[in-house]
Design an enzyme around this catalytic site. Structure first.
Site, PDB file in Angstrom:
ATOM      1  N   GLU A 128      -5.643  -4.965  10.470  1.00  0.00           N
ATOM      2  CA  GLU A 128      -4.601  -3.966  10.736  1.00  0.00           C
ATOM      3  C   GLU A 128      -4.948  -3.207  12.014  1.00  0.00           C
ATOM      4  OE1 GLU A 128      -2.482  -2.654   6.880  1.00  0.00           O
ATOM      5  OE2 GLU A 128      -4.313  -1.495   7.038  1.00  0.00           O
ATOM      6  N   SER A 186       3.159  -2.169  10.418  1.00  0.00           N
ATOM      7  CA  SER A 186       4.595  -2.230  10.703  1.00  0.00           C
ATOM      8  C   SER A 186       5.243  -3.555  10.300  1.00  0.00           C
ATOM      9  CB  SER A 186       4.863  -1.920  12.181  1.00  0.00           C
ATOM     10  OG  SER A 186       4.485  -0.588  12.482  1.00  0.00           O
ATOM     11  N   HIS A 205      -9.631   1.162   4.597  1.00  0.00           N
ATOM     12  CA  HIS A 205      -8.398   1.345   5.379  1.00  0.00           C
ATOM     13  C   HIS A 205      -8.686   2.293   6.532  1.00  0.00           C
ATOM     14  CE1 HIS A 205      -4.350   2.530   6.486  1.00  0.00           C
ATOM     15  NE2 HIS A 205      -3.924   1.455   5.848  1.00  0.00           N
ATOM     16  N   ASN A 224       0.870  -1.176   0.000  1.00  0.00           N
ATOM     17  CA  ASN A 224       0.000   0.000   0.000  1.00  0.00           C
ATOM     18  C   ASN A 224       0.908   1.227   0.000  1.00  0.00           C
ATOM     19  OD1 ASN A 224      -1.795   2.052   0.522  1.00  0.00           O
ATOM     20  ND2 ASN A 224      -2.390   1.312   2.558  1.00  0.00           N
ATOM     21  N   GLU A 276      -7.109   4.675   7.668  1.00  0.00           N
ATOM     22  CA  GLU A 276      -6.876   6.095   7.356  1.00  0.00           C
ATOM     23  C   GLU A 276      -8.067   6.696   6.631  1.00  0.00           C
ATOM     24  OE1 GLU A 276      -3.047   5.488   5.489  1.00  0.00           O
ATOM     25  OE2 GLU A 276      -2.206   4.997   7.459  1.00  0.00           O
ATOM     26  N   LYS A 325       0.116   4.209  -0.315  1.00  0.00           N
ATOM     27  CA  LYS A 325      -0.555   5.394   0.257  1.00  0.00           C
ATOM     28  C   LYS A 325      -0.322   6.604  -0.654  1.00  0.00           C
ATOM     29  CE  LYS A 325      -0.333   3.243   4.744  1.00  0.00           C
ATOM     30  NZ  LYS A 325      -0.281   3.374   6.191  1.00  0.00           N
ATOM     31  N   GLY A 350       2.307   2.154  10.869  1.00  0.00           N
ATOM     32  CA  GLY A 350       3.324   3.202  10.787  1.00  0.00           C
ATOM     33  C   GLY A 350       4.021   3.511  12.104  1.00  0.00           C
TER      34      GLY A 350
END
Ligand code: PGA
Length: 248
Positions: A164, A210, A96, A9, A98, A11, A170
């Site tokens: 996730e 991660s 996702h 991904n 985000e 992003k 991250g």
């Protein structure tokens, strides 16, 4: 047997030259040997065509990071599943964390998008996962269960689930082996309850948050972990390849 899937991904990273360069490196590193797993790259929209050109002829699959729930029409700035399929995408990441956080995406919207993806013969990669507060409150399994109930498509079709934990994305932190195993086992049970044993057992459940070459072997060795959704470490071809090597 579920073949492992290593999905990158990207992003909101990469301009034309750097995106092309990364895709070229990936095609070179992943192209000449039958990998122990499937590789998927999900660049931002503006890089889909150049990346498709660079990976053409290699086994690397192409996916997008989102789509709209409608087939077409008055939705300024949005992209439909059919548009993605038209560019050569086989997969699309949906829900996702985000997007759930930044764009207020609800479970029902994610479900509608997943059904739109089916309509264009795309495989949705549906993301779920608890926040740190929810984990500390002992709610991780309940949160993930509610996201499964609300976000999965009702229609028939192939999809992938990506677990996730929001706090692992991250951050350089990952759950313990036992915690990953517990959540993946719970998701498998829910999938089998919902879809029946045969279909439920065929769905791939990725771990994300991660993942890097150094921890991929351990994470990919956990029961019911069928691959990884990789953010930061997918932006370097050799690191991404090494994560795939850990599948073997
Ligand atoms: P990360 O991101 O690998 O950089 O933690 C994973 C993701 O958000 O899909």
């Amino acid at each position: 047997m579920r073949r492992k899937l290593i999905a990158g991904n990207w992003k909101m990273n990469g301009l034309l030259a750097s995106g092309r360069g990364l895709a070229r490196d990936l095609a070179a590193q992943l192209g000449d040997q039958p990998p122990a797993c499937e590789f998927l790259v999900c660049p931002p929209f503006h890089l889909l065509v150049p990346v498709a050109e660079e990976i053409a002829g290699s086994p690397v699959l192409l996916g997008a990071q989102d789509c709209h729930s409608a087939e077409k029409g008055a939705h300024t700035g949005d992209v439909s599943a059919a548009m993605l399929a038209d560019l050569g995408c086989s997969h699309v990441i949906l829900g996702h964390s985000e997007r759930r956080a930044d764009h207020g995406e609800s479970n029902s919207l994610v479900r509608a998008k997943a059904e739109a993806a089916f309509g264009a013969a795309l495989v949705p990669v549906i993301c779920i996962g608890e926040t740190e507060d929810q984990r500390q409150a002992g709610e991780a399994l309940a949160v993930v269960g509610a996201q499964i109930a609300g976000s999965l498509p009702q229609a028939e079709g192939e999809f992938v689930v990506a677990y996730e934990p929001v706090w692992a994305i991250g951050s350089g932190r990952t759950p313990t082996r036992d915690d990953v195993g517990d959540v993946h086992g719970h998701i498998r049970t829910l999938l089998c309850d919902r879809l029946g044993d045969a279909r439920g057992r065929a769905i791939r459940i990725l771990y994300g948050g991660s993942v890097k070459a150094a921890n991929a072997g351990e994470l990919l060795g956990i029961d019911q972990v069928d691959g990884a959704l990789v953010g930061g470490a997918s932006l370097e071809a050799s690191e991404f390849r090494a994560i795939g090597t850990a599948c073997a």
